[in-house]
Design a protein around this motif. Structure first.
Motif, PDB file in Angstrom:
ATOM      1  N   CYS A   1       1.353  13.405 -17.068  1.00 36.54           N
ATOM      2  CA  CYS A   1       0.112  14.185 -16.937  1.00 36.54           C
ATOM      3  C   CYS A   1      -0.796  13.980 -18.153  1.00 36.54           C
ATOM      4  O   CYS A   1      -0.355  14.058 -19.288  1.00 36.54           O
ATOM      5  CB  CYS A   1       0.435  15.667 -16.783  1.00 36.54           C
ATOM      6  SG  CYS A   1      -1.036  16.695 -16.548  1.00 36.54           S
ATOM      7  N   VAL A   2      -2.057  13.703 -17.883  1.00 37.17           N
ATOM      8  CA  VAL A   2      -3.022  13.514 -18.973  1.00 37.17           C
ATOM      9  C   VAL A   2      -4.192  14.497 -18.826  1.00 37.17           C
ATOM     10  O   VAL A   2      -5.280  14.259 -19.335  1.00 37.17           O
ATOM     11  CB  VAL A   2      -3.555  12.058 -18.997  1.00 37.17           C
ATOM     12  CG1 VAL A   2      -2.464  11.103 -19.431  1.00 37.17           C
ATOM     13  CG2 VAL A   2      -4.089  11.636 -17.631  1.00 37.17           C
ATOM     14  N   SER A   3      -3.930  15.593 -18.147  1.00 44.46           N
ATOM     15  CA  SER A   3      -4.989  16.590 -17.939  1.00 44.46           C
ATOM     16  C   SER A   3      -5.481  17.153 -19.271  1.00 44.46           C
ATOM     17  O   SER A   3      -4.668  17.471 -20.139  1.00 44.46           O
ATOM     18  CB  SER A   3      -4.443  17.716 -17.066  1.00 44.46           C
ATOM     19  OG  SER A   3      -5.070  18.924 -17.389  1.00 44.46           O
TER      20      SER A   3
ATOM     21  N   GLY B   1       1.403  18.655 -15.701  1.00 43.21           N
ATOM     22  CA  GLY B   1       1.769  18.669 -14.284  1.00 43.21           C
ATOM     23  C   GLY B   1       0.683  19.298 -13.447  1.00 43.21           C
ATOM     24  O   GLY B   1       0.965  20.010 -12.489  1.00 43.21           O
ATOM     25  N   CYS B   2      -0.579  19.020 -13.804  1.00 48.14           N
ATOM     26  CA  CYS B   2      -1.722  19.644 -13.112  1.00 48.14           C
ATOM     27  C   CYS B   2      -1.780  19.239 -11.644  1.00 48.14           C
ATOM     28  O   CYS B   2      -2.228  19.995 -10.801  1.00 48.14           O
ATOM     29  CB  CYS B   2      -3.021  19.259 -13.815  1.00 48.14           C
ATOM     30  SG  CYS B   2      -3.453  17.508 -13.648  1.00 48.14           S
ATOM     31  N   GLY B   3      -1.321  18.016 -11.340  1.00 49.90           N
ATOM     32  CA  GLY B   3      -1.365  17.544  -9.961  1.00 49.90           C
ATOM     33  C   GLY B   3      -2.639  16.791  -9.604  1.00 49.90           C
ATOM     34  O   GLY B   3      -2.714  16.155  -8.564  1.00 49.90           O
TER      35      GLY B   3
ATOM     36  N   CYS C   1      -4.829  15.029 -12.243  1.00 44.98           N
ATOM     37  CA  CYS C   1      -5.250  13.950 -13.131  1.00 44.98           C
ATOM     38  C   CYS C   1      -4.682  12.609 -12.643  1.00 44.98           C
ATOM     39  O   CYS C   1      -3.816  12.569 -11.766  1.00 44.98           O
ATOM     40  CB  CYS C   1      -4.783  14.226 -14.557  1.00 44.98           C
ATOM     41  SG  CYS C   1      -3.020  13.975 -14.762  1.00 44.98           S
TER      42      CYS C   1
ATOM     43  N   CYS D   1      -0.731  12.335 -13.041  1.00 44.36           N
ATOM     44  CA  CYS D   1       0.005  13.096 -12.022  1.00 44.36           C
ATOM     45  C   CYS D   1      -0.118  12.432 -10.656  1.00 44.36           C
ATOM     46  O   CYS D   1       0.871  12.206  -9.956  1.00 44.36           O
ATOM     47  CB  CYS D   1      -0.554  14.519 -11.894  1.00 44.36           C
ATOM     48  SG  CYS D   1      -0.035  15.639 -13.192  1.00 44.36           S
TER      49      CYS D   1
HETATM   50 ZN   LIG Z   1      -1.894  15.992 -14.535  1.00 39.99          ZN
END
Ligand SMILES: [Zn+2]
Length: 402
Positions: free
Chosen positions: A71-73, A83-85, A87, A90
């Motif tokens: 995750c790179v949010s 784990g934003c889903g 970015c 993810c």
């Molecule tokens: Zn993410």
């Protein structure tokens, strides 16, 4: 929608994975700022073993964790959990195109040293995105002993950014030397209500259809979804559940056995056909097949290898769909037994309640127990490589009255 949303009824596991992903993220950040990071004592580690009953979401959990690690949010900087889903990290990890996430779902019955060696070689490389090099072994229980030995070395002395995520039904399926070096997470069978809920929320399924499918499959997420969305799956299950009421003579039993095998084969064929065609097409394109369909010289071996792999996948698909039919039969007789013992628990096969009632009132519990045992014995026989038709015939003959 966070990467964990598809994990149903696994709150404790999610908690641990979120903590690990946070520490993993802090590790990457520290390393980027030049501080020599330390993993020991943190919630993160290099090797994980996910165990849980089929359908509990093992590979979903492993993929979600792999995504959270990538995750790179920007929210992370504000204290949000990785784990934003949404970015790029993810998203690509979840759909299986992230360069640093290798998902190994074997179509073979075993996972050999050659494949494992290649994976180990890969994990020695630095992750291209600068975060983690993740390998998900969806069926770690299929590792051969020599493959496990290859894996052992890398699990003992992992490269700094390598993460191995092993999935298996139970710890006993994985060699002790490997499992003792993994952090172990146990998934449980998700509650029927939670599965129904997910089908409604995520797949937009009508509440009553979702509830029936969830109950009939007893917490097996993938099967529940398939039953709720696939007309063919419903038809096949209905056919399987007619077996108990229609076997009287030996001829009925043999016919039912043949039909069961045919249905399983048909189902398997449908499930692999599309993937096979796509794979073949891609391979031909990669090899530079011409317009007229001719392949360049010297590529026959590669195509042959692909064919062999597809053949072995087809064999496995047949076995899997036959096993699903046997699971349905077991559930049916378990309902009969519950009814015979007057258990107040709701029956799983509400949609065939009449058949359950009829058999429950016209036979004795001892007969039901014998029948459950016949189905289990059939599953064991197939596991031992007895010819499927023979095993199923022995079963259907045993399912007759008497
Ligand atoms: Zn993410």
């Amino acid at each position: 929608m966070a990467v964990w949303d598809d994990l149903v009824g696994q709150d404790r596991v999610v908690e641990q994975l979120v903590a690990a992903a946070r520490d993993a993220d802090a590790y990457v950040t520290a390393a980027a700022s030049g501080v020599e990071p330390e993993l020991s004592g943190s919630a993160m580690t290099h090797a994980w073993l996910f165990t849980g009953p089929p359908g509990s979401g093992l590979s979903t959990a492993a993929r979600a964790f792999a995504a959270a690690l990538q995750c790179v949010s920007p929210d992370r900087a504000l204290g949000g959990a990785p784990g934003c889903g949404f970015c790029d990290g993810c998203h690509t990890a979840l759909i299986g195109t992230h360069a640093d996430v290798e998902i190994v779902r074997t179509d073979r019955l075993s996972l050999g040293a050659d494949v494992t060696r290649e994976l180990v070689r890969r994990t020695q490389l630095s992750p291209s995105g600068g975060r983690w090099q993740v390998v998900v072994l969806e069926e770690a229980g299929r590792l051969t002993e020599s493959a496990a030995n290859v894996l052992l070395k890398t699990v003992e002395e992992p490269a700094p950014r390598t993460v191995w995520l092993l999935c298996a039904p139970s710890v006993e399926d994985v060699l002790p030397t490997i499992r003792s070096r993994c952090r172990h997470l146990v998934l449980r069978t998700p509650p029927v209500d939670a599965v129904a809920d997910m089908l409604i929320r995520r797949d937009g399924i009508e509440p009553d259809v979702a509830a029936t499918a969830a109950r009939a499959t007893q917490g097996h997420i993938d099967r529940a979804r398939r039953l709720a969305t696939d007309e063919r799956a419903r038809a096949r299950r209905a056919a399987v559940l007619r077996i108990p009421t229609r076997i009287e003579q030996i001829g009925d039993a043999l016919r039912a056995a043949q039909e069961l095998i045919d249905a399983a084969n048909e189902d398997a064929k449908e499930s692999v056909e599309e993937v096979d065609a796509k794979e073949t097409e891609e391979m031909r394109a990669a090899l530079g097949a011409s317009e007229g369909g001719r392949l360049p010289r010297g590529t026959a071996g590669v195509m042959k290898e692909l064919e062999d792999r597809q053949k072995s996948r087809a064999t496995r698909a047949k076995r899997d769909s036959l096993d699903l039919a046997l699971v349905d039969l077991t559930a049916f007789y378990r309902d009969v037994l519950a009814r015979q013992f007057g258990s107040p628990v709701a029956i799983a096969n509400e949609d065939v309640r009449d058949a359950v009632e009829r058999i429950a009132t016209t036979t004795r519990p001892e007969q039901t127990l014998r029948r459950v045992e016949a189905v289990l014995e059939c599953r064991r026989a197939i596991e031992r490589n007895v010819a499927p038709l023979l095993a199923v015939e022995a079963m259907t003959v045993a399912l007759r009255a008497g």
